[in-house]
Design a protein around this motif. Structure first.
Motif, PDB file in Angstrom:
ATOM      1  N   THR A   1     -24.971 -21.785 -11.050  1.00  0.00           N
ATOM      2  CA  THR A   1     -23.418 -21.618 -11.185  1.00  0.00           C
ATOM      3  C   THR A   1     -22.558 -22.019 -11.978  1.00  0.00           C
ATOM      4  OG1 THR A   1     -23.051 -22.732  -9.042  1.00  0.00           O
ATOM      5  CG2 THR A   1     -21.612 -23.017  -9.574  1.00  0.00           C
ATOM      6  N   LYS A   2     -21.729 -21.164 -12.764  1.00  0.00           N
ATOM      7  CA  LYS A   2     -20.879 -20.655 -14.089  1.00  0.00           C
ATOM      8  C   LYS A   2     -19.407 -21.246 -13.408  1.00  0.00           C
ATOM      9  CE  LYS A   2     -20.391 -20.996 -18.601  1.00  0.00           C
ATOM     10  NZ  LYS A   2     -20.616 -21.656 -19.156  1.00  0.00           N
ATOM     11  N   THR A   3     -18.779 -22.177 -14.094  1.00  0.00           N
ATOM     12  CA  THR A   3     -17.517 -22.433 -13.386  1.00  0.00           C
ATOM     13  C   THR A   3     -16.486 -22.325 -15.005  1.00  0.00           C
ATOM     14  OG1 THR A   3     -17.331 -24.371 -13.477  1.00  0.00           O
ATOM     15  CG2 THR A   3     -18.075 -23.553 -11.348  1.00  0.00           C
ATOM     16  N   TYR A   4     -15.483 -22.079 -15.190  1.00  0.00           N
ATOM     17  CA  TYR A   4     -14.476 -21.676 -15.854  1.00  0.00           C
ATOM     18  C   TYR A   4     -12.997 -23.022 -15.395  1.00  0.00           C
ATOM     19  CZ  TYR A   4     -17.528 -18.955 -18.410  1.00  0.00           C
ATOM     20  OH  TYR A   4     -17.987 -17.835 -19.162  1.00  0.00           O
ATOM     21  N   PRO A   5     -13.102 -23.023 -16.066  1.00  0.00           N
ATOM     22  CA  PRO A   5     -10.814 -24.041 -15.514  1.00  0.00           C
ATOM     23  C   PRO A   5     -10.734 -23.427 -14.305  1.00  0.00           C
ATOM     24  CG  PRO A   5     -11.521 -23.713 -17.712  1.00  0.00           C
ATOM     25  CD  PRO A   5     -12.079 -23.451 -17.495  1.00  0.00           C
ATOM     26  N   ARG A   6     -10.942 -22.119 -13.958  1.00  0.00           N
ATOM     27  CA  ARG A   6      -9.438 -21.621 -13.286  1.00  0.00           C
ATOM     28  C   ARG A   6     -10.443 -20.820 -12.603  1.00  0.00           C
ATOM     29  NH1 ARG A   6      -3.607 -20.761 -15.130  1.00  0.00           N
ATOM     30  NH2 ARG A   6      -3.013 -22.906 -15.754  1.00  0.00           N
ATOM     31  N   VAL A   7     -12.019 -20.430 -13.165  1.00  0.00           N
ATOM     32  CA  VAL A   7     -12.554 -18.884 -12.675  1.00  0.00           C
ATOM     33  C   VAL A   7     -14.102 -19.747 -12.308  1.00  0.00           C
ATOM     34  CG1 VAL A   7     -13.485 -17.323 -12.775  1.00  0.00           C
ATOM     35  CG2 VAL A   7     -10.845 -17.150 -13.389  1.00  0.00           C
ATOM     36  N   THR A   8     -14.502 -19.729 -10.981  1.00  0.00           N
ATOM     37  CA  THR A   8     -15.984 -19.161 -10.743  1.00  0.00           C
ATOM     38  C   THR A   8     -16.360 -18.193 -10.646  1.00  0.00           C
ATOM     39  OG1 THR A   8     -15.419 -21.452  -9.198  1.00  0.00           O
ATOM     40  CG2 THR A   8     -17.317 -19.995  -9.213  1.00  0.00           C
ATOM     41  N   ALA A   9     -17.409 -17.965 -12.355  1.00  0.00           N
ATOM     42  CA  ALA A   9     -17.857 -16.754 -12.500  1.00  0.00           C
ATOM     43  C   ALA A   9     -19.187 -16.552 -11.728  1.00  0.00           C
ATOM     44  CB  ALA A   9     -17.899 -16.634 -13.981  1.00  0.00           C
ATOM     45  N   LEU A  10     -20.466 -17.774 -11.271  1.00  0.00           N
ATOM     46  CA  LEU A  10     -21.129 -17.987 -10.232  1.00  0.00           C
ATOM     47  C   LEU A  10     -20.926 -18.791  -9.661  1.00  0.00           C
ATOM     48  CD1 LEU A  10     -24.012 -16.681 -13.397  1.00  0.00           C
ATOM     49  CD2 LEU A  10     -23.133 -14.704 -11.650  1.00  0.00           C
ATOM     50  N   ASP A  11     -22.452 -18.459  -8.539  1.00  0.00           N
ATOM     51  CA  ASP A  11     -21.277 -19.432  -7.177  1.00  0.00           C
ATOM     52  C   ASP A  11     -22.890 -19.854  -6.583  1.00  0.00           C
ATOM     53  OD1 ASP A  11     -20.663 -21.148  -5.303  1.00  0.00           O
ATOM     54  OD2 ASP A  11     -18.829 -19.952  -4.844  1.00  0.00           O
ATOM     55  N   HIS A  12     -23.923 -20.852  -6.960  1.00  0.00           N
ATOM     56  CA  HIS A  12     -24.533 -20.684  -6.545  1.00  0.00           C
ATOM     57  C   HIS A  12     -25.388 -19.445  -5.550  1.00  0.00           C
ATOM     58  CE1 HIS A  12     -22.093 -24.423  -5.597  1.00  0.00           C
ATOM     59  NE2 HIS A  12     -23.601 -25.109  -5.713  1.00  0.00           N
ATOM     60  N   LEU A  13     -25.846 -19.000  -7.504  1.00  0.00           N
ATOM     61  CA  LEU A  13     -26.667 -17.941  -7.080  1.00  0.00           C
ATOM     62  C   LEU A  13     -28.482 -18.173  -6.593  1.00  0.00           C
ATOM     63  CD1 LEU A  13     -26.429 -15.063  -6.890  1.00  0.00           C
ATOM     64  CD2 LEU A  13     -26.816 -14.513  -9.710  1.00  0.00           C
ATOM     65  N   ASP A  14     -28.859 -17.274  -5.576  1.00  0.00           N
ATOM     66  CA  ASP A  14     -30.487 -17.327  -5.779  1.00  0.00           C
ATOM     67  C   ASP A  14     -31.004 -16.060  -5.798  1.00  0.00           C
ATOM     68  OD1 ASP A  14     -30.418 -20.455  -5.785  1.00  0.00           O
ATOM     69  OD2 ASP A  14     -30.272 -20.304  -3.472  1.00  0.00           O
ATOM     70  N   VAL A  15     -31.726 -15.751  -7.105  1.00  0.00           N
ATOM     71  CA  VAL A  15     -32.064 -14.452  -6.976  1.00  0.00           C
ATOM     72  C   VAL A  15     -32.797 -14.242  -7.823  1.00  0.00           C
ATOM     73  CG1 VAL A  15     -30.988 -13.922  -8.433  1.00  0.00           C
ATOM     74  CG2 VAL A  15     -31.515 -11.923  -6.899  1.00  0.00           C
ATOM     75  N   THR A  16     -34.200 -13.704  -6.927  1.00  0.00           N
ATOM     76  CA  THR A  16     -35.330 -13.358  -7.353  1.00  0.00           C
ATOM     77  C   THR A  16     -35.796 -11.355  -7.936  1.00  0.00           C
ATOM     78  OG1 THR A  16     -36.527 -14.918  -6.691  1.00  0.00           O
ATOM     79  CG2 THR A  16     -37.650 -13.160  -7.664  1.00  0.00           C
ATOM     80  N   ILE A  17     -35.702 -10.841  -9.410  1.00  0.00           N
ATOM     81  CA  ILE A  17     -36.638  -9.751  -9.715  1.00  0.00           C
ATOM     82  C   ILE A  17     -37.437  -9.778  -9.891  1.00  0.00           C
ATOM     83  CG2 ILE A  17     -35.260  -8.562 -11.847  1.00  0.00           C
ATOM     84  CD1 ILE A  17     -32.508  -9.786 -11.159  1.00  0.00           C
ATOM     85  N   GLY A  18     -38.349  -8.556  -9.930  1.00  0.00           N
ATOM     86  CA  GLY A  18     -39.811  -8.385 -10.445  1.00  0.00           C
ATOM     87  C   GLY A  18     -39.244  -6.937 -11.917  1.00  0.00           C
ATOM     88  N   ASP A  19     -40.393  -6.991 -11.277  1.00  0.00           N
ATOM     89  CA  ASP A  19     -40.543  -5.577 -11.828  1.00  0.00           C
ATOM     90  C   ASP A  19     -40.061  -4.213 -11.917  1.00  0.00           C
ATOM     91  OD1 ASP A  19     -43.032  -6.459 -13.695  1.00  0.00           O
ATOM     92  OD2 ASP A  19     -44.440  -5.704 -12.704  1.00  0.00           O
TER      93      ASP A  19
END
Length: 310
Positions: free
Chosen positions: A10-28
Protein backbone atom coordinates in the motif's frame (compact mmCIF):
# COMPACT_ATOMS: atom_id res chain seq x y z
CA UNK A 1 11.50 -18.24 -6.84
CA UNK A 2 9.22 -15.39 -7.85
CA UNK A 3 10.93 -12.51 -9.63
CA UNK A 4 8.61 -9.99 -7.95
CA UNK A 5 6.21 -10.61 -5.07
CA UNK A 6 4.07 -8.17 -3.11
CA UNK A 7 1.84 -8.72 -0.08
CA UNK A 8 -0.64 -6.08 1.05
CA UNK A 9 1.51 -3.42 -0.63
CA UNK A 10 0.00 0.00 0.00
CA UNK A 11 1.16 3.52 -0.81
CA UNK A 12 -0.85 6.49 0.31
CA UNK A 13 -0.35 10.20 -0.07
CA UNK A 14 -2.32 12.88 1.80
CA UNK A 15 -5.24 12.80 -0.65
CA UNK A 16 -4.51 9.80 -2.85
CA UNK A 17 -4.10 6.06 -2.44
CA UNK A 18 -1.69 5.06 -5.19
CA UNK A 19 -1.55 1.35 -4.28
CA UNK A 20 -4.21 -0.38 -2.23
CA UNK A 21 -3.26 -3.70 -0.54
CA UNK A 22 -1.68 -5.10 -3.69
CA UNK A 23 -0.98 -8.85 -3.69
CA UNK A 24 0.72 -10.03 -6.87
CA UNK A 25 3.37 -12.53 -7.92
CA UNK A 26 5.39 -12.08 -11.13
CA UNK A 27 7.64 -14.73 -12.61
CA UNK A 28 10.04 -15.09 -15.53
CA UNK A 29 9.28 -14.07 -19.11
CA UNK A 30 7.56 -10.86 -20.20
CA UNK A 31 4.88 -9.52 -17.86
CA UNK A 32 2.67 -6.64 -18.92
CA UNK A 33 1.51 -4.20 -16.24
CA UNK A 34 -1.51 -2.37 -17.57
CA UNK A 35 -3.78 0.33 -16.25
CA UNK A 36 -5.01 3.81 -17.01
CA UNK A 37 -2.89 6.82 -16.10
CA UNK A 38 -2.97 7.08 -12.32
CA UNK A 39 -3.59 3.35 -11.80
CA UNK A 40 -0.39 2.99 -9.76
CA UNK A 41 2.00 1.51 -12.32
CA UNK A 42 4.85 3.99 -11.92
CA UNK A 43 4.43 4.08 -8.14
CA UNK A 44 4.80 0.31 -8.03
CA UNK A 45 8.01 0.45 -10.07
CA UNK A 46 9.51 3.12 -7.80
CA UNK A 47 8.73 1.02 -4.73
CA UNK A 48 10.21 -2.10 -6.35
CA UNK A 49 13.43 -0.19 -7.02
CA UNK A 50 13.62 0.98 -3.41
CA UNK A 51 13.28 4.61 -4.46
CA UNK A 52 9.96 5.25 -2.67
CA UNK A 53 8.97 3.61 0.64
CA UNK A 54 5.66 1.78 0.89
CA UNK A 55 3.17 2.96 3.48
CA UNK A 56 2.46 -0.63 4.50
CA UNK A 57 2.78 -4.16 3.21
CA UNK A 58 5.88 -5.76 1.74
CA UNK A 59 7.56 -6.52 -1.57
CA UNK A 60 10.53 -8.54 -2.74
CA UNK A 61 12.48 -8.36 -6.00
CA UNK A 62 14.67 -11.33 -6.91
CA UNK A 63 14.35 -12.46 -3.30
CA UNK A 64 15.49 -9.12 -1.82
CA UNK A 65 13.29 -6.99 0.45
CA UNK A 66 12.67 -3.59 -1.17
CA UNK A 67 12.59 -1.92 2.25
CA UNK A 68 16.13 -2.96 3.22
CA UNK A 69 17.99 -3.97 0.04
CA UNK A 70 17.27 -1.19 -2.44
CA UNK A 71 20.92 -0.87 -3.44
CA UNK A 72 21.30 -4.58 -4.11
CA UNK A 73 18.07 -4.63 -6.13
CA UNK A 74 19.18 -1.70 -8.29
CA UNK A 75 22.45 -3.54 -9.04
CA UNK A 76 20.49 -6.52 -10.37
CA UNK A 77 17.71 -4.65 -12.18
CA UNK A 78 17.64 -2.46 -15.28
CA UNK A 79 15.21 0.47 -15.36
CA UNK A 80 13.93 2.37 -18.38
CA UNK A 81 12.08 5.51 -17.18
CA UNK A 82 9.00 6.83 -18.93
CA UNK A 83 10.03 10.47 -19.25
CA UNK A 84 12.82 11.97 -21.34
CA UNK A 85 15.80 12.40 -19.03
CA UNK A 86 18.79 12.23 -21.40
CA UNK A 87 21.54 14.89 -21.59
CA UNK A 88 21.46 16.52 -25.03
CA UNK A 89 25.20 17.16 -25.35
CA UNK A 90 26.41 13.60 -24.62
CA UNK A 91 26.67 10.75 -27.11
CA UNK A 92 24.72 7.54 -26.58
CA UNK A 93 27.99 5.64 -26.30
CA UNK A 94 29.44 7.87 -23.57
CA UNK A 95 26.19 7.91 -21.61
CA UNK A 96 25.68 4.15 -21.63
CA UNK A 97 29.35 3.54 -20.74
CA UNK A 98 29.03 5.96 -17.81
CA UNK A 99 25.83 4.34 -16.53
CA UNK A 100 27.40 0.90 -16.96
CA UNK A 101 30.25 1.99 -14.71
CA UNK A 102 27.76 3.37 -12.18
CA UNK A 103 26.18 -0.09 -12.14
CA UNK A 104 29.52 -1.61 -11.16
CA UNK A 105 31.15 -2.53 -14.47
CA UNK A 106 34.90 -1.82 -14.97
CA UNK A 107 35.56 0.71 -17.74
CA UNK A 108 36.72 -1.84 -20.34
CA UNK A 109 33.75 -4.12 -19.67
CA UNK A 110 31.37 -1.14 -19.78
CA UNK A 111 32.67 -0.11 -23.22
CA UNK A 112 32.37 -3.65 -24.56
CA UNK A 113 28.86 -4.11 -23.19
CA UNK A 114 27.84 -0.68 -24.49
CA UNK A 115 28.88 -1.60 -28.01
CA UNK A 116 26.88 -4.81 -27.80
CA UNK A 117 23.66 -3.34 -26.41
CA UNK A 118 23.63 -0.32 -28.73
CA UNK A 119 23.94 -2.72 -31.64
CA UNK A 120 21.11 -4.85 -30.27
CA UNK A 121 18.79 -1.84 -29.98
CA UNK A 122 19.64 -0.56 -33.46
CA UNK A 123 21.97 2.35 -32.65
CA UNK A 124 25.29 0.99 -33.91
CA UNK A 125 25.71 3.70 -36.57
CA UNK A 126 24.52 6.68 -34.50
CA UNK A 127 26.11 5.86 -31.15
CA UNK A 128 28.72 8.66 -31.29
CA UNK A 129 26.27 11.45 -32.16
CA UNK A 130 25.00 13.83 -29.43
CA UNK A 131 21.66 12.62 -28.09
CA UNK A 132 20.12 16.08 -28.60
CA UNK A 133 19.92 15.36 -32.33
CA UNK A 134 18.12 12.03 -31.88
CA UNK A 135 14.50 11.34 -32.77
CA UNK A 136 12.09 10.27 -30.03
CA UNK A 137 12.44 6.66 -31.12
CA UNK A 138 16.22 6.81 -30.93
CA UNK A 139 16.07 8.35 -27.45
CA UNK A 140 13.83 5.52 -26.29
CA UNK A 141 16.40 3.04 -27.61
CA UNK A 142 19.16 4.80 -25.64
CA UNK A 143 17.07 4.48 -22.47
CA UNK A 144 16.56 0.80 -23.22
CA UNK A 145 20.29 0.28 -23.86
CA UNK A 146 21.32 1.79 -20.53
CA UNK A 147 18.81 -0.49 -18.78
CA UNK A 148 20.52 -3.53 -20.33
CA UNK A 149 24.19 -2.58 -20.22
CA UNK A 150 25.02 -4.22 -16.87
CA UNK A 151 23.39 -7.55 -17.86
CA UNK A 152 20.51 -7.36 -15.38
CA UNK A 153 18.37 -10.30 -14.29
CA UNK A 154 15.21 -8.15 -14.55
CA UNK A 155 14.32 -5.02 -16.50
CA UNK A 156 11.52 -2.62 -15.60
CA UNK A 157 10.29 -0.76 -18.68
CA UNK A 158 7.97 2.17 -17.90
CA UNK A 159 5.86 3.03 -20.99
CA UNK A 160 8.66 2.19 -23.50
CA UNK A 161 6.49 3.11 -26.51
CA UNK A 162 5.53 6.52 -25.15
CA UNK A 163 5.57 9.17 -27.91
CA UNK A 164 6.48 6.76 -30.71
CA UNK A 165 4.88 6.60 -34.14
CA UNK A 166 3.36 3.24 -35.22
CA UNK A 167 6.49 1.97 -36.98
CA UNK A 168 8.80 2.90 -34.09
CA UNK A 169 6.30 1.39 -31.63
CA UNK A 170 6.40 -1.92 -33.50
CA UNK A 171 10.21 -1.89 -33.44
CA UNK A 172 10.25 -1.22 -29.69
CA UNK A 173 7.77 -4.02 -29.00
CA UNK A 174 9.94 -6.40 -31.03
CA UNK A 175 12.92 -5.43 -28.86
CA UNK A 176 10.91 -6.03 -25.68
CA UNK A 177 9.88 -9.46 -26.95
CA UNK A 178 13.50 -10.36 -27.78
CA UNK A 179 14.75 -9.31 -24.35
CA UNK A 180 12.36 -11.70 -22.66
CA UNK A 181 12.49 -14.61 -25.06
CA UNK A 182 15.96 -14.54 -26.60
CA UNK A 183 18.09 -12.87 -23.92
CA UNK A 184 16.37 -14.72 -21.06
CA UNK A 185 15.90 -11.57 -18.97
CA UNK A 186 12.70 -11.20 -16.96
CA UNK A 187 10.73 -8.14 -18.11
CA UNK A 188 8.04 -6.05 -16.45
CA UNK A 189 6.68 -3.60 -19.02
CA UNK A 190 4.00 -1.01 -18.29
CA UNK A 191 1.56 0.42 -20.79
CA UNK A 192 -1.87 1.99 -20.92
CA UNK A 193 -2.27 0.64 -24.49
CA UNK A 194 -3.84 -2.75 -23.96
CA UNK A 195 -3.27 -4.12 -27.46
CA UNK A 196 0.50 -3.70 -27.09
CA UNK A 197 0.67 -6.06 -24.16
CA UNK A 198 -1.28 -8.76 -25.96
CA UNK A 199 1.51 -8.86 -28.53
CA UNK A 200 4.54 -9.20 -26.25
CA UNK A 201 3.47 -10.47 -22.83
CA UNK A 202 3.39 -13.98 -21.43
CA UNK A 203 1.48 -12.74 -18.39
CA UNK A 204 -0.62 -9.64 -17.75
CA UNK A 205 -1.32 -7.79 -14.50
CA UNK A 206 -4.16 -5.27 -14.62
CA UNK A 207 -4.35 -2.46 -12.07
CA UNK A 208 -7.27 -0.10 -11.52
CA UNK A 209 -7.03 2.74 -9.00
CA UNK A 210 -4.15 1.02 -7.24
CA UNK A 211 -5.95 -2.29 -6.85
CA UNK A 212 -5.41 -5.60 -8.59
CA UNK A 213 -8.11 -6.18 -11.16
CA UNK A 214 -6.68 -9.40 -12.56
CA UNK A 215 -3.41 -11.29 -12.95
CA UNK A 216 -3.37 -14.10 -15.54
CA UNK A 217 -1.45 -15.67 -18.37
CA UNK A 218 -2.10 -13.70 -21.55
CA UNK A 219 -3.66 -16.76 -23.18
CA UNK A 220 -6.33 -16.83 -20.47
CA UNK A 221 -7.44 -13.34 -21.44
CA UNK A 222 -7.67 -14.23 -25.11
CA UNK A 223 -9.72 -17.43 -24.99
CA UNK A 224 -12.59 -18.06 -27.41
CA UNK A 225 -15.94 -16.49 -26.47
CA UNK A 226 -18.06 -19.18 -28.10
CA UNK A 227 -19.25 -16.81 -30.81
CA UNK A 228 -18.43 -15.97 -34.41
CA UNK A 229 -17.62 -12.64 -35.98
CA UNK A 230 -19.20 -12.48 -39.42
CA UNK A 231 -18.56 -9.75 -41.99
CA UNK A 232 -20.65 -9.46 -45.14
CA UNK A 233 -20.88 -7.08 -48.06
CA UNK A 234 -23.04 -6.48 -51.13
CA UNK A 235 -25.41 -3.72 -49.99
CA UNK A 236 -25.42 -0.90 -47.41
CA UNK A 237 -27.65 -2.80 -44.97
CA UNK A 238 -25.94 -6.18 -45.48
CA UNK A 239 -25.13 -6.67 -41.80
CA UNK A 240 -28.62 -5.78 -40.63
CA UNK A 241 -30.20 -7.99 -43.28
CA UNK A 242 -28.14 -11.06 -42.40
CA UNK A 243 -28.55 -10.44 -38.68
CA UNK A 244 -32.32 -10.50 -38.96
CA UNK A 245 -32.20 -13.65 -41.09
CA UNK A 246 -30.04 -15.38 -38.46
CA UNK A 247 -32.45 -14.40 -35.69
CA UNK A 248 -35.36 -15.68 -37.77
CA UNK A 249 -33.45 -18.96 -38.12
CA UNK A 250 -33.26 -19.28 -34.33
CA UNK A 251 -29.68 -18.09 -33.78
CA UNK A 252 -28.61 -15.38 -31.34
CA UNK A 253 -27.07 -12.60 -33.43
CA UNK A 254 -26.31 -8.95 -32.75
CA UNK A 255 -24.55 -6.03 -34.47
CA UNK A 256 -20.80 -5.75 -33.83
CA UNK A 257 -20.14 -2.50 -35.70
CA UNK A 258 -20.51 -1.66 -39.39
CA UNK A 259 -21.14 -4.80 -41.46
CA UNK A 260 -19.97 -7.05 -38.60
CA UNK A 261 -22.32 -9.41 -36.81
CA UNK A 262 -21.60 -11.47 -33.71
CA UNK A 263 -23.32 -14.85 -33.77
CA UNK A 264 -23.47 -17.27 -30.84
CA UNK A 265 -22.38 -20.77 -31.80
CA UNK A 266 -25.35 -23.09 -31.13
CA UNK A 267 -23.85 -26.32 -32.46
CA UNK A 268 -21.67 -27.62 -35.29
CA UNK A 269 -24.23 -26.49 -37.88
CA UNK A 270 -23.98 -22.76 -37.02
CA UNK A 271 -21.29 -22.03 -39.61
CA UNK A 272 -23.31 -23.82 -42.30
CA UNK A 273 -26.42 -21.77 -41.45
CA UNK A 274 -24.44 -18.49 -41.65
CA UNK A 275 -22.95 -19.49 -45.00
CA UNK A 276 -26.25 -20.67 -46.52
CA UNK A 277 -28.21 -17.60 -45.42
CA UNK A 278 -25.49 -15.31 -46.80
CA UNK A 279 -25.78 -17.03 -50.19
CA UNK A 280 -29.61 -16.99 -50.12
CA UNK A 281 -29.56 -13.23 -49.51
CA UNK A 282 -27.15 -12.64 -52.38
CA UNK A 283 -24.48 -11.21 -50.07
CA UNK A 284 -20.73 -11.69 -50.09
CA UNK A 285 -19.11 -13.39 -47.07
CA UNK A 286 -15.92 -11.48 -46.28
CA UNK A 287 -14.95 -13.40 -43.14
CA UNK A 288 -16.30 -15.75 -40.49
CA UNK A 289 -14.02 -16.35 -37.50
CA UNK A 290 -14.10 -17.22 -33.83
CA UNK A 291 -14.32 -14.17 -31.61
CA UNK A 292 -11.74 -14.08 -28.83
CA UNK A 293 -11.68 -11.99 -25.70
CA UNK A 294 -9.26 -9.10 -25.66
CA UNK A 295 -7.56 -7.64 -22.63
CA UNK A 296 -9.67 -4.50 -22.94
CA UNK A 297 -12.83 -6.61 -22.66
CA UNK A 298 -11.72 -7.90 -19.27
CA UNK A 299 -10.62 -4.45 -18.15
CA UNK A 300 -13.93 -2.90 -19.24
CA UNK A 301 -15.99 -5.60 -17.52
CA UNK A 302 -13.96 -5.33 -14.32
CA UNK A 303 -14.30 -1.56 -14.11
CA UNK A 304 -18.01 -1.69 -14.91
CA UNK A 305 -18.65 -4.31 -12.25
CA UNK A 306 -16.36 -2.89 -9.60
CA UNK A 307 -12.75 -3.82 -8.99
CA UNK A 308 -12.52 -7.45 -7.92
CA UNK A 309 -9.10 -8.98 -7.24
CA UNK A 310 -8.74 -12.36 -8.91
Amino acid sequence: MAVIETAGLTKTYPRVTALDHLDVTIGDGVTGLVGANGAGKSTLIKILLGLVPATSGSATVLGHDVATAGGRIRALVGYMPEHDCLPADVSASDLVVHLGQMSGLPYAAARERTSDVLRHVGLAEERYRPIGGYSTGMKQRVKLAQALVHDPRLVLLDEPTNGLDPAARDDMLDLVRRIGREFGIAVLVTSHLLGELERVSDHVVILDSGRLLRSSATTEFLHSTGSLLVEVQGRPDAGKLLGQALVDAGLAARPAGGALIEVDVRDETTRDVVRDLTVDLGLGLVRMQERHHRIEDVFREGVAGGVQPV
